[in-house]
Design an enzyme around this catalytic site. Structure first.
Site, PDB file in Angstrom:
ATOM      1  N   HIS A 259       1.709   4.547  -2.759  1.00 51.28           N
ATOM      2  CA  HIS A 259       1.798   6.001  -2.550  1.00 51.28           C
ATOM      3  C   HIS A 259       3.166   6.512  -3.037  1.00 51.28           C
ATOM      4  CE1 HIS A 259      -1.832   6.935  -0.310  1.00 51.28           C
ATOM      5  NE2 HIS A 259      -1.602   6.021   0.620  1.00 51.28           N
TER       6      HIS A 259
ATOM      7  N   GLU B 246      -4.804   7.967  -2.588  1.00 50.15           N
ATOM      8  CA  GLU B 246      -5.265   6.696  -2.017  1.00 50.15           C
ATOM      9  C   GLU B 246      -5.602   5.695  -3.133  1.00 50.15           C
ATOM     10  OE1 GLU B 246      -4.777   6.417   1.068  1.00 50.15           O
ATOM     11  OE2 GLU B 246      -5.788   4.541   1.525  1.00 50.15           O
TER      12      GLU B 246
ATOM     13  N   HIS C  52       0.838  -1.207   0.000  1.00 54.85           N
ATOM     14  CA  HIS C  52       0.000   0.000   0.000  1.00 54.85           C
ATOM     15  C   HIS C  52       0.878   1.265   0.000  1.00 54.85           C
ATOM     16  CE1 HIS C  52      -3.631   2.384   1.273  1.00 54.85           C
ATOM     17  NE2 HIS C  52      -2.697   3.162   1.787  1.00 54.85           N
ATOM     18  N   GLU C  53       1.796   1.313   0.934  1.00 61.51           N
ATOM     19  CA  GLU C  53       2.643   2.515   1.029  1.00 61.51           C
ATOM     20  C   GLU C  53       3.556   2.633  -0.201  1.00 61.51           C
ATOM     21  OE1 GLU C  53       1.730   4.654   3.137  1.00 61.51           O
ATOM     22  OE2 GLU C  53       0.539   3.329   4.410  1.00 61.51           O
TER      23      GLU C  53
HETATM   24 MG    MG Z   1      -2.966   5.350   2.312  1.00 58.85          MG
END
Ligand code: MG
Length: 494
Positions: free
Chosen positions: A267, A293, A263-264
């Site tokens: 980003h 997001e 997830h990170e």
């Molecule tokens: Mg996030």
């Protein structure tokens, strides 16, 4: 690009603000990863002083900003610079220092009391602080101004241009479809609600090795990127060539650590692929928190939780984690994709997550309208989550007290999580016209995927407001139909 003399003059005056943002980002990263506990007071002092300096500098942009905005024939980047700086100036002009200070004060008090209240699961301990906070947030909305709904003013802060009308429209289509898909999934039990691996303990070093290998597979550039450990995983883009993520090791249920990392990393890929010419400008960040997001969730869910990704990763997982010796990729796929109607948002799976956001959205909207009182929140919470997912919090710590957001003054941020998922639907729908996602994952050819995202979304940074970026790339805005299709394909096709 950015050649207009008045825009260049504006950017030169913006330089010290850039440097303050840069420094603050390093300080915040340090605070979450390395800082010794007793340094907190000095760090808070320094951060408050830097914030004051920043505010003064932003207010001093008024004249050069006004001059530059009179120019004709500006290109999209130049218009973007003006648009984003106007938003900063607007906030700092409309919100008086007394309100900023009052918000800071209640934030400090209510965060402490929220922690105490959550521990005792006693909503009434928190209630007076939340009441004060909401009173101030309403004042903030009034000062910022809005056309139709006070919540619009707060939604716009995180997600430029987002309104109650947008969110009502999204949820009115999304919720009935999610209910339909969830009820079928629950009946079929192909996606388990529990999995034995969820209670298996792991050695942090072994999972750290897995995470590092995954980052290599995703092609994270070693010289511009690093990963550390923090309680709450986050990403910070300190500069376009200095993007950092954190992850965590809880010692049990290893999927939580690896999906946090992916997830990170999502980003971070966004942060690393913004056009380098935008570095010292206010456009160096992404389009909005929702669009950001969408990137983290695309890598985490659409890529990371797919069958192809699981297959590709299985040999590595079995090599590093000995307790997986009896598992094949099929079994791991269902572990990664268990579906469980649950009480806690941060533990929610891909299918039930948006119910948690719809719940918070409805409460925030009604509370800002003044239609419900703060004392009624626990009851509304319990009724709504019961209606959505058939579960009821046995205590407020698992209901209205579970998130830190309200105590820290975050109202209007939750919807951007659903916006991220909706945008992922759009990406999923469109990307397959050009790319074979399964093949890319199978062959670990992630450069191709990153190029597509870079060209269509990342390179622009904040040049376009989120809705304009979506119109430009996909010729439509927040249409939730494709998210529904994606979920149907994943969860209902056999
Ligand atoms: Mg996030």
């Amino acid at each position: 690009m950015l050649a207009n003399p008045l825009v260049r003059d504006l950017l030169e005056k913006y330089s010290p603000i850039w440097a303050l943002n840069h420094s603050t980002a390093v300080l915040n990263w340090d605070l979450e990863t390395n800082m010794p506990e007793e340094a907190a007071k000095a760090r808070a002092f320094a951060s408050a002083q830097l914030a004051l300096m920043r505010q003064k500098l932003i207010l001093s942009l008024n004249d050069p900003l006004h001059r530059a905005s009179q120019e004709r024939d500006l290109d999209d980047y130049e218009k973007g610079v003006i648009r984003v700086l106007k938003r900063h100036l607007d906030y700092n002009t409309k919100i008086p220092p007394s309100l900023v200070e009052a918000l800071q004060k209640i934030k400090a008090e209510s965060t402490i009391n929220w922690r105490i209240a959550r521990k005792k699961s006693d909503y009434r301990t928190f209630q007076p602080y939340l009441e004060k906070m909401i009173e101030l947030k309403r004042e903030e909305a009034d000062k910022l101004g809005y056309d139709k709904h006070p919540y619009d003013a707060l939604l716009d802060l995180g997600e430029e241009g987002l309104t109650v009308r947008d969110m009502d429209s999204i949820f009115s289509k999304l919720i009935p479809n999610l209910k339909r898909i969830l009820s079928k999934v629950s009946m079929e039990s192909r996606f388990p609600s529990n999995h034995p691996l969820e209670s298996v303990k792991y050695d942090s070093n072994a999972v750290e090795e897995v995470n590092k290998e995954i980052l290599k597979i995703l092609g994270m550039p070693e010289k511009k990127f690093r990963m550390d450990v923090s309680t709450h995983p986050f990403t910070t883009s300190i500069a376009l060539n200095d993007v950092r993520i954190t992850t965590r090791y809880e010692g049990i249920n290893f999927k939580s650590s690896i999906y946090s990392t992916i997830h990170e990393a999502g980003h971070a890929i966004y942060g690393l692929q913004v056009n380098q010419d935008l570095e010292f400008t206010p456009l160096r960040n992404g389009a909005s928190s929702g669009v950001h997001e969408s990137q983290s969730r695309f890598w985490e869910n659409v890529v990371g939780r797919s069958m192809e990704f699981t297959k590709m990763l299985t040999p590595l997982l079995k090599e590093k984690l000995s307790f997986l010796s009896g598992y094949d990729s099929d079994q791991l796929y269902y572990y990664f994709n268990s579906v469980r109607p649950s009480l806690i948002r941060v533990d929610a799976d891909e299918l039930t997550y948006n119910f948690h956001i719809a719940l918070r959205y409805e409460i925030e909207k009604k509370i800002l309208e003044g239609k419900v009182s703060v004392s009624e929140i626990p009851q509304i919470w319990s009724d709504t989550i019961g209606e959505f997912l058939g579960v009821k919090p046995p205590a407020d710590s698992m209901g209205a007290l579970q998130d830190v957001h309200w105590s820290s003054g975050s109202f209007g941020n939750f919807p951007s999580y659903t916006i991220g998922n909706v945008v992922d639907g759009l990406i999923w729908q469109n990307i397959r016209k050009n790319l074979d996602l399964d093949q890319i994952i199978r062959e670990r050819n992630f450069g191709e995927l990153k190029n597509w995202l870079g060209e269509n979304i990342h390179q622009w940074g904040g040049t376009y407001a989120p809705k304009d970026l979506l119109m430009k790339t996909f010729s439509e805005e927040y249409n939730p139909e494709y998210l529904v299709r994606y979920l149907e394909k994943k969860y209902l096709a056999s």
